[in-house]
Design a protein around this motif. Sequence first.
Motif, PDB file in Angstrom:
ATOM      1  N   ASP A 112     196.467 -17.214  17.900  1.00 64.04           N
ATOM      2  CA  ASP A 112     196.358 -15.815  18.295  1.00 64.04           C
ATOM      3  C   ASP A 112     196.940 -14.888  17.217  1.00 64.04           C
ATOM      4  O   ASP A 112     197.670 -13.952  17.511  1.00 64.04           O
ATOM      5  N   SER A 113     196.598 -15.169  15.965  1.00 65.64           N
ATOM      6  CA  SER A 113     197.294 -14.469  14.890  1.00 65.64           C
ATOM      7  C   SER A 113     196.729 -13.072  14.671  1.00 65.64           C
ATOM      8  O   SER A 113     195.520 -12.870  14.664  1.00 65.64           O
ATOM      9  N   LEU A 117     188.985 -20.882  11.327  1.00 68.05           N
ATOM     10  CA  LEU A 117     188.791 -19.696  12.178  1.00 68.05           C
ATOM     11  C   LEU A 117     189.239 -19.962  13.619  1.00 68.05           C
ATOM     12  O   LEU A 117     190.043 -19.204  14.163  1.00 68.05           O
ATOM     13  N   PRO A 118     188.786 -21.083  14.238  1.00 68.85           N
ATOM     14  CA  PRO A 118     189.307 -21.371  15.576  1.00 68.85           C
ATOM     15  C   PRO A 118     190.820 -21.635  15.596  1.00 68.85           C
ATOM     16  O   PRO A 118     191.491 -21.279  16.561  1.00 68.85           O
ATOM     17  N   ASP A 136     194.077 -34.148  13.978  1.00 67.94           N
ATOM     18  CA  ASP A 136     193.026 -34.320  12.973  1.00 67.94           C
ATOM     19  C   ASP A 136     192.056 -33.151  13.004  1.00 67.94           C
ATOM     20  O   ASP A 136     191.756 -32.608  14.066  1.00 67.94           O
ATOM     21  N   ALA A 137     191.562 -32.804  11.827  1.00 60.28           N
ATOM     22  CA  ALA A 137     190.507 -31.790  11.736  1.00 60.28           C
ATOM     23  C   ALA A 137     189.849 -31.914  10.375  1.00 60.28           C
ATOM     24  O   ALA A 137     190.449 -32.439   9.435  1.00 60.28           O
ATOM     25  N   GLY A 138     188.614 -31.425  10.281  1.00 60.73           N
ATOM     26  CA  GLY A 138     187.958 -31.376   8.979  1.00 60.73           C
ATOM     27  C   GLY A 138     186.707 -32.237   8.878  1.00 60.73           C
ATOM     28  O   GLY A 138     186.174 -32.709   9.883  1.00 60.73           O
ATOM     29  N   THR A 179     193.123 -31.187  19.059  1.00 67.17           N
ATOM     30  CA  THR A 179     193.824 -30.602  17.909  1.00 67.17           C
ATOM     31  C   THR A 179     194.032 -29.097  18.136  1.00 67.17           C
ATOM     32  O   THR A 179     195.093 -28.545  17.840  1.00 67.17           O
ATOM     33  N   TYR A 180     192.991 -28.452  18.675  1.00 67.68           N
ATOM     34  CA  TYR A 180     193.103 -27.022  19.012  1.00 67.68           C
ATOM     35  C   TYR A 180     194.276 -26.818  19.980  1.00 67.68           C
ATOM     36  O   TYR A 180     195.123 -25.944  19.775  1.00 67.68           O
ATOM     37  N   ASP A 181     194.332 -27.671  21.016  1.00 69.44           N
ATOM     38  CA  ASP A 181     195.399 -27.545  22.014  1.00 69.44           C
ATOM     39  C   ASP A 181     196.773 -27.807  21.397  1.00 69.44           C
ATOM     40  O   ASP A 181     197.755 -27.134  21.745  1.00 69.44           O
TER      41      ASP A 181
END
Length: 324
Positions: free
Chosen positions: A86-87, A79-80, A38-40, A55-57
């Motif tokens: 690591d784009s 952005l995170p 989930d995000a947002g 979610t980041y992980d």
Amino acid sequence: MSHTIAVIEGDGIGQEVIPAAVDVLESLDLDLEFVEGDAGDAVKEATGEALPQETYDLAADADATLFGAAGETAADVILPLRDAVDSFVNIRPAKAYPGVDAVRPETDLVFLRENTEGVYSGHEDDLSEDLSTLTRVVTTSASEKLAEFACEYVDDGEGFSVVHKANVMRKTDGRFRDAVVRVADEHGVDTDEVLMDAFATRVCLDPEQFDTIVCPNLAGDVLSDLAAGLVGGLGLLPSANIGDDNALFEPVHGTAPDIAGQGVANPMATVLSAAMLLNHLGYSEESDRVETAVETVLAEGPRTADLGGDADTEAVTQAIINEL
Ligand code: ATP
Ligand code: MG
């Protein structure tokens, strides 16, 4: 080999177009495992955080991420997430499909945009009541890395255009230009150089003179949006953010609040993003099949309202799956 795909719908039509793209991927019967995060805006409201650590992980640990869109919290999410994968390059195709109303129907371009530096990673300062400054960051290493990717990306024998403004920004864009051209020369890949302002005019007048465009961060952001205007249809534009061991794929459009929740969003930008994901994971044949299926549905229908039709998201998704 099995691949893990992080799936992050986000807000608005993200919650409609991402499930559609996942349905298309699942219909291919590949060894893909989907894990949802989930995000947002909604998550921020509920938990105080737009991008929870889990979610980041999830994105950092997956082989690839499919992301929809985030509303007010977009910057706090995307952005995170780009950082999590690591784009170092943002791939933005701008292709006009037959049958779609486009300003320049002959447009078929791919932008490879440097994704880590330029003005976006620079330091901004307020130095006085009257004065703010921005430091623009360009490294040889990031420029070379982009160029290495570009050389692999273009087909044998086909070169790319290097778009910059090294006649004015001699040190920063000069460094970028020198590094990119040197790497291309080492790989035997042809390049032509175009100043970014001249490029803006030339691509509008005659997009066919370009194929793959390699450019610094801000120029890539602006010029790829300009090219998007030439092909028409936000609902058709995919994008990719590529890292060394990971990547994130997302439609160019946002949450489309004006049509969210109605089940009428065009899923094609996200389905084409999923096709880029397949290509990235080595499923190039399946990737081509998905793109061809989208092209067939564009030509024969059904279509969503943004393309002048009256079909809903589900009908278009099902038509793509039927083509496959
Ligand atoms: P955000 O702030 O999330 O970017 P926005 O208001 O800028 O939201 P976009 O998602 O960028 O909205 O879309 C701009 C316009 O294009 C809206 O009118 C939207 O309905 C339309 N649009 C965007 N994506 C799609 C899609 N997939 N299908 C149909 N229409 C779309
Ligand atoms: Mg928008």
